[in-house]
Design a protein around this motif. Structure first.
Motif, mmCIF file in Angstrom:
data_model
loop_
_atom_site.group_PDB
_atom_site.id
_atom_site.type_symbol
_atom_site.label_atom_id
_atom_site.label_comp_id
_atom_site.label_asym_id
_atom_site.label_seq_id
_atom_site.Cartn_x
_atom_site.Cartn_y
_atom_site.Cartn_z
ATOM 1 N N GLY A 12 0.818 -1.217 0.000
ATOM 2 C CA GLY A 12 0.000 0.000 0.000
ATOM 3 C C GLY A 12 0.847 1.260 0.000
ATOM 4 N N MET A 13 1.904 1.271 0.813
ATOM 5 C CA MET A 13 2.798 2.426 0.845
ATOM 6 C C MET A 13 3.509 2.588 -0.489
ATOM 7 N N PHE A 16 0.992 4.027 -2.957
ATOM 8 C CA PHE A 16 0.667 5.411 -2.628
ATOM 9 C C PHE A 16 1.806 6.363 -2.999
ATOM 10 N N TRP A 17 3.026 6.057 -2.550
ATOM 11 C CA TRP A 17 4.141 6.971 -2.773
ATOM 12 C C TRP A 17 4.554 7.035 -4.238
ATOM 13 N N ALA A 20 1.973 9.271 -5.760
ATOM 14 C CA ALA A 20 2.266 10.659 -5.382
ATOM 15 C C ALA A 20 3.452 11.193 -6.163
ATOM 16 N N CYS A 49 8.408 13.083 -1.583
ATOM 17 C CA CYS A 49 7.675 12.020 -2.287
ATOM 18 C C CYS A 49 8.623 11.113 -3.052
ATOM 19 N N SER A 53 9.173 7.235 -2.109
ATOM 20 C CA SER A 53 8.866 6.288 -3.178
ATOM 21 C C SER A 53 10.030 5.332 -3.394
#
Length: 81
Positions: A12-13, A16-17, A20, A49, A53
Motif C-alpha cells: 500500500g505504501m 501510494f508513494w 504521489a 515524495c 517512493s
C-alpha cells in the motif's frame, strides 16, 4: 505483526508513494518549462515524495528477493539515503 500484514502495508505504501511521485512530476515539469529555474524549482514535498517512493521500492525489492539485496535494491536504497 504478521508477515502478510507487513507485506500488505508495504504494498500500500509503495503504491501510494509512487502515485504521489507521478503527481509531483506535473507541477515540477510545468515550472521547469515556463520559468527560469534553479535549485528552488523542486519543492520539498516533491523531494520527500521521491525519497519515500524510492525507499518503499527498495523495501519491496528486498522482500521480493527473500531478504537478499540485488543491484536494483542498492540503487534505490542509496538514493533513499
Amino acid at each position: 505483526m504478521g508477515h502478510d500484514l507487513y507485506m500488505n502495508i508495504l504494498t500500500g505504501m509503495f503504491l501510494f508513494w509512487n502515485g504521489a511521485r507521478v503527481l509531483t512530476y506535473v507541477p515540477t515539469i510545468v515550472r521547469l518549462v515556463c520559468a527560469p529555474t534553479d535549485a528552488r524549482s523542486h519543492s520539498l514535498l516533491t523531494w520527500l515524495c521521491w525519497v519515500l517512493s524510492n525507499g518503499t521500492f527498495a523495501l519491496m525489492l528486498l522482500e521480493r528477493n527473500d531478504g537478499v539485496p540485488e543491484a536494483m535494491f542498492w540503487l534505490n536504497a542509496l538514493f533513499y539515503m
